[in-house]
Design a protein around this motif. Structure first.
Motif, PDB file in Angstrom:
ATOM      1  N   MET A  44      24.920  41.716  18.351  1.00  0.00           N
ATOM      2  CA  MET A  44      24.279  40.088  18.884  1.00  0.00           C
ATOM      3  C   MET A  44      24.214  40.658  19.786  1.00  0.00           C
ATOM      4  SD  MET A  44      26.048  38.089  16.302  1.00  0.00           S
ATOM      5  CE  MET A  44      24.761  36.809  16.546  1.00  0.00           C
ATOM      6  N   GLY A  45      24.345  41.085  20.952  1.00  0.00           N
ATOM      7  CA  GLY A  45      24.238  41.480  22.400  1.00  0.00           C
ATOM      8  C   GLY A  45      25.263  40.547  23.300  1.00  0.00           C
ATOM      9  N   PHE A  46      26.825  40.750  22.409  1.00  0.00           N
ATOM     10  CA  PHE A  46      27.544  39.823  23.376  1.00  0.00           C
ATOM     11  C   PHE A  46      29.147  40.429  22.780  1.00  0.00           C
ATOM     12  CE2 PHE A  46      27.443  36.235  19.817  1.00  0.00           C
ATOM     13  CZ  PHE A  46      28.969  36.376  20.069  1.00  0.00           C
ATOM     14  N   GLY A  47      29.689  40.962  23.943  1.00  0.00           N
ATOM     15  CA  GLY A  47      30.914  41.360  23.480  1.00  0.00           C
ATOM     16  C   GLY A  47      32.169  40.646  24.002  1.00  0.00           C
ATOM     17  N   PHE A  48      33.675  41.273  23.409  1.00  0.00           N
ATOM     18  CA  PHE A  48      34.566  40.784  24.297  1.00  0.00           C
ATOM     19  C   PHE A  48      35.462  42.301  25.369  1.00  0.00           C
ATOM     20  CE2 PHE A  48      33.810  37.359  21.366  1.00  0.00           C
ATOM     21  CZ  PHE A  48      33.525  36.528  23.130  1.00  0.00           C
ATOM     22  N   VAL A  49      36.051  42.358  26.110  1.00  0.00           N
ATOM     23  CA  VAL A  49      36.855  43.422  26.800  1.00  0.00           C
ATOM     24  C   VAL A  49      38.385  41.859  27.274  1.00  0.00           C
ATOM     25  CG1 VAL A  49      36.954  44.729  28.926  1.00  0.00           C
ATOM     26  CG2 VAL A  49      34.541  43.972  27.419  1.00  0.00           C
ATOM     27  N   GLU A  50      39.413  43.117  26.571  1.00  0.00           N
ATOM     28  CA  GLU A  50      40.052  42.321  27.672  1.00  0.00           C
ATOM     29  C   GLU A  50      40.734  43.165  27.747  1.00  0.00           C
ATOM     30  OE1 GLU A  50      44.598  40.677  24.774  1.00  0.00           O
ATOM     31  OE2 GLU A  50      43.342  42.131  24.206  1.00  0.00           O
ATOM     32  N   MET A  51      41.483  43.122  29.648  1.00  0.00           N
ATOM     33  CA  MET A  51      41.752  43.790  30.851  1.00  0.00           C
ATOM     34  C   MET A  51      43.303  43.274  30.950  1.00  0.00           C
ATOM     35  SD  MET A  51      39.455  44.976  31.548  1.00  0.00           S
ATOM     36  CE  MET A  51      39.684  46.064  33.542  1.00  0.00           C
ATOM     37  N   GLU A  52      44.693  44.663  30.970  1.00  0.00           N
ATOM     38  CA  GLU A  52      45.499  44.165  30.778  1.00  0.00           C
ATOM     39  C   GLU A  52      46.217  43.174  31.616  1.00  0.00           C
ATOM     40  OE1 GLU A  52      48.713  47.238  32.800  1.00  0.00           O
ATOM     41  OE2 GLU A  52      48.445  47.859  31.201  1.00  0.00           O
ATOM     42  N   SER A  53      45.224  42.632  33.437  1.00  0.00           N
ATOM     43  CA  SER A  53      46.283  42.275  33.726  1.00  0.00           C
ATOM     44  C   SER A  53      44.617  41.116  33.960  1.00  0.00           C
ATOM     45  CB  SER A  53      46.792  42.380  35.354  1.00  0.00           C
ATOM     46  OG  SER A  53      45.949  42.243  35.779  1.00  0.00           O
ATOM     47  N   PRO A  54      45.994  39.556  34.588  1.00  0.00           N
ATOM     48  CA  PRO A  54      44.129  38.842  35.467  1.00  0.00           C
ATOM     49  C   PRO A  54      43.159  39.043  36.395  1.00  0.00           C
ATOM     50  CG  PRO A  54      45.860  36.854  34.952  1.00  0.00           C
ATOM     51  CD  PRO A  54      46.750  38.482  34.250  1.00  0.00           C
ATOM     52  N   GLU A  55      44.200  39.851  37.131  1.00  0.00           N
ATOM     53  CA  GLU A  55      43.962  41.069  38.372  1.00  0.00           C
ATOM     54  C   GLU A  55      42.848  41.843  38.125  1.00  0.00           C
ATOM     55  OE1 GLU A  55      47.214  38.827  39.166  1.00  0.00           O
ATOM     56  OE2 GLU A  55      47.460  41.207  37.631  1.00  0.00           O
ATOM     57  N   GLU A  56      42.809  42.520  37.103  1.00  0.00           N
ATOM     58  CA  GLU A  56      41.933  43.568  36.851  1.00  0.00           C
ATOM     59  C   GLU A  56      40.804  42.696  36.145  1.00  0.00           C
ATOM     60  OE1 GLU A  56      44.957  47.026  35.468  1.00  0.00           O
ATOM     61  OE2 GLU A  56      44.684  45.541  34.138  1.00  0.00           O
ATOM     62  N   ALA A  57      41.261  41.781  35.774  1.00  0.00           N
ATOM     63  CA  ALA A  57      39.817  40.608  34.998  1.00  0.00           C
ATOM     64  C   ALA A  57      39.198  40.492  35.938  1.00  0.00           C
ATOM     65  CB  ALA A  57      40.120  40.421  34.340  1.00  0.00           C
ATOM     66  N   GLU A  58      39.894  40.257  36.861  1.00  0.00           N
ATOM     67  CA  GLU A  58      39.015  39.148  38.015  1.00  0.00           C
ATOM     68  C   GLU A  58      37.632  40.051  38.729  1.00  0.00           C
ATOM     69  OE1 GLU A  58      37.091  36.120  40.355  1.00  0.00           O
ATOM     70  OE2 GLU A  58      38.682  36.097  38.485  1.00  0.00           O
ATOM     71  N   ARG A  59      38.563  41.344  39.229  1.00  0.00           N
ATOM     72  CA  ARG A  59      38.253  42.165  39.596  1.00  0.00           C
ATOM     73  C   ARG A  59      37.187  42.791  38.829  1.00  0.00           C
ATOM     74  NH1 ARG A  59      42.765  45.371  41.137  1.00  0.00           N
ATOM     75  NH2 ARG A  59      42.380  45.802  38.713  1.00  0.00           N
ATOM     76  N   ALA A  60      36.933  42.768  37.501  1.00  0.00           N
ATOM     77  CA  ALA A  60      35.956  43.090  36.568  1.00  0.00           C
ATOM     78  C   ALA A  60      34.912  42.285  37.225  1.00  0.00           C
ATOM     79  CB  ALA A  60      36.006  43.893  34.820  1.00  0.00           C
ATOM     80  N   ILE A  61      34.620  41.036  36.976  1.00  0.00           N
ATOM     81  CA  ILE A  61      34.187  40.167  36.479  1.00  0.00           C
ATOM     82  C   ILE A  61      33.426  40.380  37.866  1.00  0.00           C
ATOM     83  CG2 ILE A  61      33.848  37.381  36.796  1.00  0.00           C
ATOM     84  CD1 ILE A  61      36.652  37.711  34.592  1.00  0.00           C
ATOM     85  N   VAL A  62      33.866  40.060  39.331  1.00  0.00           N
ATOM     86  CA  VAL A  62      32.877  40.344  40.355  1.00  0.00           C
ATOM     87  C   VAL A  62      32.125  41.215  40.386  1.00  0.00           C
ATOM     88  CG1 VAL A  62      33.986  39.906  42.808  1.00  0.00           C
ATOM     89  CG2 VAL A  62      35.499  38.890  41.763  1.00  0.00           C
ATOM     90  N   ASN A  63      32.832  42.413  40.239  1.00  0.00           N
ATOM     91  CA  ASN A  63      31.695  43.612  40.766  1.00  0.00           C
ATOM     92  C   ASN A  63      31.169  43.329  39.495  1.00  0.00           C
ATOM     93  OD1 ASN A  63      33.102  45.260  42.678  1.00  0.00           O
ATOM     94  ND2 ASN A  63      34.783  44.732  41.037  1.00  0.00           N
ATOM     95  N   LEU A  64      31.065  43.314  37.756  1.00  0.00           N
ATOM     96  CA  LEU A  64      29.811  43.527  37.186  1.00  0.00           C
ATOM     97  C   LEU A  64      29.084  42.209  36.543  1.00  0.00           C
ATOM     98  CD1 LEU A  64      32.295  45.754  34.529  1.00  0.00           C
ATOM     99  CD2 LEU A  64      30.387  46.469  36.488  1.00  0.00           C
ATOM    100  N   ASN A  65      29.515  41.298  37.014  1.00  0.00           N
ATOM    101  CA  ASN A  65      28.611  39.649  36.836  1.00  0.00           C
ATOM    102  C   ASN A  65      27.207  39.969  37.261  1.00  0.00           C
ATOM    103  OD1 ASN A  65      27.994  37.228  35.069  1.00  0.00           O
ATOM    104  ND2 ASN A  65      28.540  36.360  37.271  1.00  0.00           N
ATOM    105  N   GLY A  66      26.150  40.265  36.780  1.00  0.00           N
ATOM    106  CA  GLY A  66      25.192  39.598  37.677  1.00  0.00           C
ATOM    107  C   GLY A  66      24.550  41.342  37.969  1.00  0.00           C
ATOM    108  N   SER A  67      25.490  42.258  36.979  1.00  0.00           N
ATOM    109  CA  SER A  67      24.668  43.569  37.512  1.00  0.00           C
ATOM    110  C   SER A  67      24.154  44.362  36.292  1.00  0.00           C
ATOM    111  CB  SER A  67      26.435  44.326  37.880  1.00  0.00           C
ATOM    112  OG  SER A  67      27.011  44.950  36.459  1.00  0.00           O
ATOM    113  N   VAL A  68      23.274  45.321  36.670  1.00  0.00           N
ATOM    114  CA  VAL A  68      22.054  46.424  35.972  1.00  0.00           C
ATOM    115  C   VAL A  68      22.345  47.065  35.066  1.00  0.00           C
ATOM    116  CG1 VAL A  68      19.806  46.827  35.772  1.00  0.00           C
ATOM    117  CG2 VAL A  68      20.661  44.519  37.394  1.00  0.00           C
ATOM    118  N   PHE A  69      23.065  46.741  33.105  1.00  0.00           N
ATOM    119  CA  PHE A  69      23.195  47.704  32.818  1.00  0.00           C
ATOM    120  C   PHE A  69      22.109  47.732  31.899  1.00  0.00           C
ATOM    121  CE2 PHE A  69      26.870  48.338  29.231  1.00  0.00           C
ATOM    122  CZ  PHE A  69      27.439  49.094  29.694  1.00  0.00           C
TER     123      PHE A  69
END
Length: 85
Positions: A44-69
């Motif tokens: 359906m063009g979306f999904g969920f990822v569960e990261m081990e810690s909030p810090e890792e999740a924040e790092r992924a959000i900052v680096n991947l939001n708006g990126s081209v995939f």
């Protein structure tokens, strides 16, 4: 404590393994799930990822939001509790 992330505007042809690989660059991925249509079993063009810690999740959000995939600009944000139920 694990942190869930919503990932939107995903290319329709990727699977859970590819999503895991993309996010594992930013920390330990506990789970990654592409949401599929119940009738067609197609992404359906979306999904969920569960990261081990909030810090890792924040790092992924900052680096991947708006990126081209695979030619698409993806949306990566903290999952809201209303989306999880």
């Amino acid at each position: 404590m694990p942190q869930k992330i919503y990932v939107g505007n995903l290319p329709k042809n990727i699977g859970n393994e590819v999503l895991t690989e993309k996010f594992s660059k930013y920390g330990h991925v506990c789970s990654a799930k592409i949401i599929k249509d119940r009738e067609t079993n197609l992404s359906m063009g979306f999904g969920f990822v569960e990261m081990e810690s909030p810090e890792e999740a924040e790092r992924a959000i900052v680096n991947l939001n708006g990126s081209v995939f695979n030619g698409r600009s993806i949306s990566v944000v903290e999952a809201k509790k209303s989306l999880l139920h």
